[in-house]
Design a protein around this motif. Structure first.
Motif, PDB file in Angstrom:
ATOM      1  N   ASP A   1       0.821  -1.209   0.000  1.00  0.00           N
ATOM      2  CA  ASP A   1       0.000   0.000   0.000  1.00  0.00           C
ATOM      3  C   ASP A   1       0.857   1.262   0.000  1.00  0.00           C
ATOM      4  N   LEU A   2       1.957   1.235   0.729  1.00  0.00           N
ATOM      5  CA  LEU A   2       2.870   2.378   0.712  1.00  0.00           C
ATOM      6  C   LEU A   2       3.465   2.556  -0.676  1.00  0.00           C
ATOM      7  N   ALA A   3       3.864   1.462  -1.297  1.00  0.00           N
ATOM      8  CA  ALA A   3       4.441   1.541  -2.638  1.00  0.00           C
ATOM      9  C   ALA A   3       3.440   2.113  -3.642  1.00  0.00           C
ATOM     10  N   LEU A   4       2.196   1.704  -3.531  1.00  0.00           N
ATOM     11  CA  LEU A   4       1.164   2.246  -4.418  1.00  0.00           C
ATOM     12  C   LEU A   4       0.987   3.747  -4.207  1.00  0.00           C
ATOM     13  N   ALA A   5       0.980   4.171  -2.957  1.00  0.00           N
ATOM     14  CA  ALA A   5       0.802   5.591  -2.663  1.00  0.00           C
ATOM     15  C   ALA A   5       1.950   6.422  -3.235  1.00  0.00           C
ATOM     16  N   ILE A   6       3.163   5.921  -3.134  1.00  0.00           N
ATOM     17  CA  ILE A   6       4.328   6.655  -3.625  1.00  0.00           C
ATOM     18  C   ILE A   6       4.311   6.768  -5.148  1.00  0.00           C
ATOM     19  N   GLN A   7       3.911   5.697  -5.812  1.00  0.00           N
ATOM     20  CA  GLN A   7       3.952   5.675  -7.278  1.00  0.00           C
ATOM     21  C   GLN A   7       3.128   6.789  -7.910  1.00  0.00           C
ATOM     22  N   ALA A   8       2.126   7.255  -7.204  1.00  0.00           N
ATOM     23  CA  ALA A   8       1.251   8.289  -7.762  1.00  0.00           C
ATOM     24  C   ALA A   8       1.971   9.612  -7.999  1.00  0.00           C
ATOM     25  N   SER A   9       3.121   9.822  -7.338  1.00  0.00           N
ATOM     26  CA  SER A   9       3.808  11.118  -7.413  1.00  0.00           C
ATOM     27  C   SER A   9       5.080  11.100  -8.252  1.00  0.00           C
ATOM     28  N   TYR A  10       5.442   9.957  -8.831  1.00  0.00           N
ATOM     29  CA  TYR A  10       6.736   9.848  -9.520  1.00  0.00           C
ATOM     30  C   TYR A  10       6.595   9.086 -10.826  1.00  0.00           C
ATOM     31  N   THR A  11       7.532   9.340 -11.729  1.00  0.00           N
ATOM     32  CA  THR A  11       7.644   8.579 -12.958  1.00  0.00           C
ATOM     33  C   THR A  11       9.096   8.145 -13.126  1.00  0.00           C
ATOM     34  N   LEU A  12       9.315   7.101 -13.898  1.00  0.00           N
ATOM     35  CA  LEU A  12      10.667   6.641 -14.124  1.00  0.00           C
ATOM     36  C   LEU A  12      11.464   7.657 -14.939  1.00  0.00           C
ATOM     37  N   SER A  13      12.725   7.817 -14.586  1.00  0.00           N
ATOM     38  CA  SER A  13      13.618   8.640 -15.388  1.00  0.00           C
ATOM     39  C   SER A  13      13.712   8.045 -16.787  1.00  0.00           C
ATOM     40  N   PRO A  14      13.570   8.844 -17.828  1.00  0.00           N
ATOM     41  CA  PRO A  14      13.640   8.284 -19.184  1.00  0.00           C
ATOM     42  C   PRO A  14      14.932   7.520 -19.450  1.00  0.00           C
ATOM     43  N   LYS A  15      16.033   7.994 -18.897  1.00  0.00           N
ATOM     44  CA  LYS A  15      17.312   7.321 -19.060  1.00  0.00           C
ATOM     45  C   LYS A  15      17.813   6.828 -17.712  1.00  0.00           C
ATOM     46  N   PHE A  16      18.168   5.569 -17.645  1.00  0.00           N
ATOM     47  CA  PHE A  16      18.662   4.952 -16.415  1.00  0.00           C
ATOM     48  C   PHE A  16      19.851   5.717 -15.841  1.00  0.00           C
ATOM     49  N   GLU A  17      20.816   6.069 -16.684  1.00  0.00           N
ATOM     50  CA  GLU A  17      22.040   6.694 -16.201  1.00  0.00           C
ATOM     51  C   GLU A  17      21.824   8.103 -15.661  1.00  0.00           C
ATOM     52  N   ASP A  18      20.732   8.755 -16.060  1.00  0.00           N
ATOM     53  CA  ASP A  18      20.481  10.119 -15.604  1.00  0.00           C
ATOM     54  C   ASP A  18      20.286  10.208 -14.095  1.00  0.00           C
ATOM     55  N   LEU A  19      19.909   9.097 -13.477  1.00  0.00           N
ATOM     56  CA  LEU A  19      19.684   9.094 -12.030  1.00  0.00           C
ATOM     57  C   LEU A  19      20.960   9.359 -11.244  1.00  0.00           C
ATOM     58  N   PHE A  20      22.116   9.063 -11.821  1.00  0.00           N
ATOM     59  CA  PHE A  20      23.353   9.041 -11.065  1.00  0.00           C
ATOM     60  C   PHE A  20      24.370  10.082 -11.514  1.00  0.00           C
ATOM     61  N   ARG A  21      23.995  10.920 -12.465  1.00  0.00           N
ATOM     62  CA  ARG A  21      24.900  11.944 -12.964  1.00  0.00           C
ATOM     63  C   ARG A  21      24.406  13.321 -12.559  1.00  0.00           C
ATOM     64  N   ASP A  22      25.329  14.132 -12.119  1.00  0.00           N
ATOM     65  CA  ASP A  22      24.978  15.435 -11.568  1.00  0.00           C
ATOM     66  C   ASP A  22      24.107  16.264 -12.513  1.00  0.00           C
ATOM     67  N   ALA A  23      24.465  16.305 -13.771  1.00  0.00           N
ATOM     68  CA  ALA A  23      23.783  17.192 -14.707  1.00  0.00           C
ATOM     69  C   ALA A  23      22.320  16.835 -14.911  1.00  0.00           C
ATOM     70  N   THR A  24      21.943  15.591 -14.597  1.00  0.00           N
ATOM     71  CA  THR A  24      20.572  15.140 -14.866  1.00  0.00           C
ATOM     72  C   THR A  24      19.830  14.697 -13.605  1.00  0.00           C
ATOM     73  N   GLN A  25      20.382  14.983 -12.436  1.00  0.00           N
ATOM     74  CA  GLN A  25      19.693  14.634 -11.193  1.00  0.00           C
ATOM     75  C   GLN A  25      18.687  15.697 -10.766  1.00  0.00           C
ATOM     76  N   LYS A  26      18.963  16.943 -11.087  1.00  0.00           N
ATOM     77  CA  LYS A  26      18.067  18.025 -10.679  1.00  0.00           C
ATOM     78  C   LYS A  26      16.699  17.829 -11.317  1.00  0.00           C
ATOM     79  N   ASN A  27      15.674  17.848 -10.487  1.00  0.00           N
ATOM     80  CA  ASN A  27      14.281  17.680 -10.929  1.00  0.00           C
ATOM     81  C   ASN A  27      14.005  16.333 -11.585  1.00  0.00           C
TER      82      ASN A  27
END
Length: 505
Positions: free
Chosen positions: A240-266
């Motif tokens: 139930d917690l996981a379902l509640a969280i999913q409503a506010s987020y979407t997957l980053s289009p690129k996997f690597e963007d999650l871990f690089r400074d230039a693409t972490q903002k927002n």
């Protein structure tokens, strides 16, 4: 997100630490409560200092080292005392994270407790009750995080909720159940009081979803108890917690963007992170992993990545042993480099250190920072919670509760679809889906510090680790290592009050 106040962290780390090592008291050469807490701005600075505790190595730049306690990697410089942990040479005198996690957790807790005491006593009109409550929710979220670290690694530990004095400096352990209860009390307060704004738009501050993600991760651990058989009632809470969280987020289009400074903002996937900001508050991601190879992936981990048809490497007809990175799950090349990092377009770095396994960790490197070295001002944030993990939490909990229904398949389809990996085969059994989800966690979350946590909560650490054949150090895991010893230094200075965990006496 980058909070500009982080440039004050080095100073604030000295100003607001209510204890310098574990349960020690404030040294006399530090700014005292009587001379500091005079205005709202002081609480803003103190809140920043509470967040700054997260920058300790084991929760930030050395998160990948946790995977060197597992079948994923090798720590050639012995960061976190990984060699001793892997080899089963764990004792109360072992250093690394066994002592560091304990000390850093209590140092951080002391900052939070001091903040809460001073906030409750402050009467200035510039700090209204509504703002106090929000700040309280933030620091209690942090306190829950630190006590969770202590709970899962040591079990019974002291529960300290007030600043220590000469009369209270020696603290006995309380049952682990009491620690967990306090963690949940803090998190429930935070969930009720934090901003509902999703984390990427919340200015670097913890949001409701950040606290929900922490609660879900903790409950997922707790659900498996001491046997590895999950409690369905607890798993329902995780789902139930996981379902509640999913409503506010979407997957980053690129996997690597999650871990690089230039693409972490927002980034729309990040739910909470430990933040850095150059030039005054940097962290050596690029030097550690791109130049020093602090963590080196093992061959068995590399071999675990599927081919692009979704079949195991070595089984798939796409297997090419002459070019093993071809026709593979794209996350392999985004997680691991062979010999040296090469981002293409001339962005190449030759490491100064040896390559004990032939591989390095690509995941956290920023190509714009090449060449990597002592002068590199890396400011990549350490991602603590992200939607990818939440989807895996949901799939695991729902599969255990109801088998591989359509929602489980969809969660895994969404996650794998980001990197163009095929859907799981239809009509799998619950057991088969369980193994696929566990494998997916290993691949998706590699070197994000969760593999050791997973092996322990599933109670398969012994069978998995004792079966590692390609480790640089011989692996040895015993059941007593599911819980770590308290640091001997803390036992020695506790005036006989603090008692060692029974397996290590």
């Amino acid at each position: 997100m980058k909070m500009h106040k982080y440039t004050l962290i080095v100073l604030l780390g000295l100003m607001f630490t209510a204890c310098t090592k574990s349960l020690d008291l404030n040294p006399e050469d530090k700014i005292s409560s009587a001379t500091f807490w005079k205005k709202r701005a002081d609480f803003d600075k103190a809140l920043t200092a509470c967040y700054a505790s997260l920058q300790a190595a084991e929760w930030a730049v050395e998160i990948p080292v946790w995977d060197c306690y597992t079948d994923n990697g090798f720590a050639q410089h012995n960061s976190g005392a990984a060699r001793e942990v892997v080899a089963g040479s764990i004792s109360p005198s072992t250093g690394g994270y066994i002592s560091g996690l304990y000390n850093d957790s209590y140092t951080a807790i002391a900052r939070v407790n001091q903040f809460l005491k001073q906030s409750a006593a402050y009467q200035g009109s510039d700090f209204p009750d509504a703002d106090k409550k929000k700040y309280e929710a933030e620091v209690r979220f942090l306190r829950a995080f630190y006590y969770w670290q202590l709970y899962q690694m040591y079990g019974d530990v002291p529960l300290v909720l007030e600043p220590l004095t000469l009369e209270t400096q020696f603290q006995a352990k309380v049952p682990a159940a009491d620690i967990l209860k306090q963690v949940m009390t803090d998190l429930d307060f935070s969930i009720a009081s934090l901003n509902a704004t999703p984390y990427p738009q919340n200015g670097g501050h913890a949001a409701v979803t950040s606290a929900q993600a922490l609660k879900a991760r903790i409950l997922l651990f707790v659900a498996y108890g001491k046997t590895g058989t999950p409690d369905p009632e607890i798993l329902k809470q995780v789902r139930d917690l996981a379902l509640a969280i999913q409503a506010s987020y979407t997957l980053s289009p690129k996997f690597e963007d999650l871990f690089r400074d230039a693409t972490q903002k927002n980034n729309p996937e990040i739910i909470f992170s430990v933040n850095f900001l150059a030039p005054n508050n940097t962290t050596p991601w690029d030097m550690y992993y791109g130049d020093w190879l602090v963590a080196s992936p093992l061959q068995n981990f590399v071999d675990a990545f599927e081919c692009t048809d979704g079949l195991p490497y070595g089984v798939s007809p796409l297997t090419n042993t002459a070019a093993p990175f071809q026709n593979r799950d794209p996350r392999l090349a985004k997680t691991v480099f062979v010999d040296h990092p090469d981002f293409g377009n001339g962005k190449v770095h030759t490491p100064s250190n040896s390559r004990p396994t032939g591989y390095g960790v690509m995941k956290f490197l920023e190509p714009a920072n090449i060449p990597f070295g002592f002068s590199t001002l890396s400011q990549q944030n350490a991602v603590v919670f992200r939607l990818g993990e939440i989807l895996l939490m949901y799939a695991e909990a729902q599969n255990e509760l109801n088998g591989p229904d359509a929602s489980v398949y969809k969660a895994m389809k969404d996650l794998r679809g980001r990197v163009n990996m095929p859907e799981f085969p239809a009509a799998m059994s619950k057991d088969a889906m369980r193994e696929r989800i566990r494998h997916e966690r290993r691949i998706e979350l590699a070197f994000e510090g969760l593999r050791y946590y997973d092996l322990r909560r599933w109670h398969i650490a012994g069978p998995v680790l004792n079966n590692v054949k390609d480790g640089i150090v011989a692996y040895h895991f015993e059941d007593k290592y599911y819980q770590w010893p308290l640091p001997q230094s803390e036992i020695d200075k506790s005036n006989g009050v603090l008692i060692q965990n029974p397996a290590y006496k």
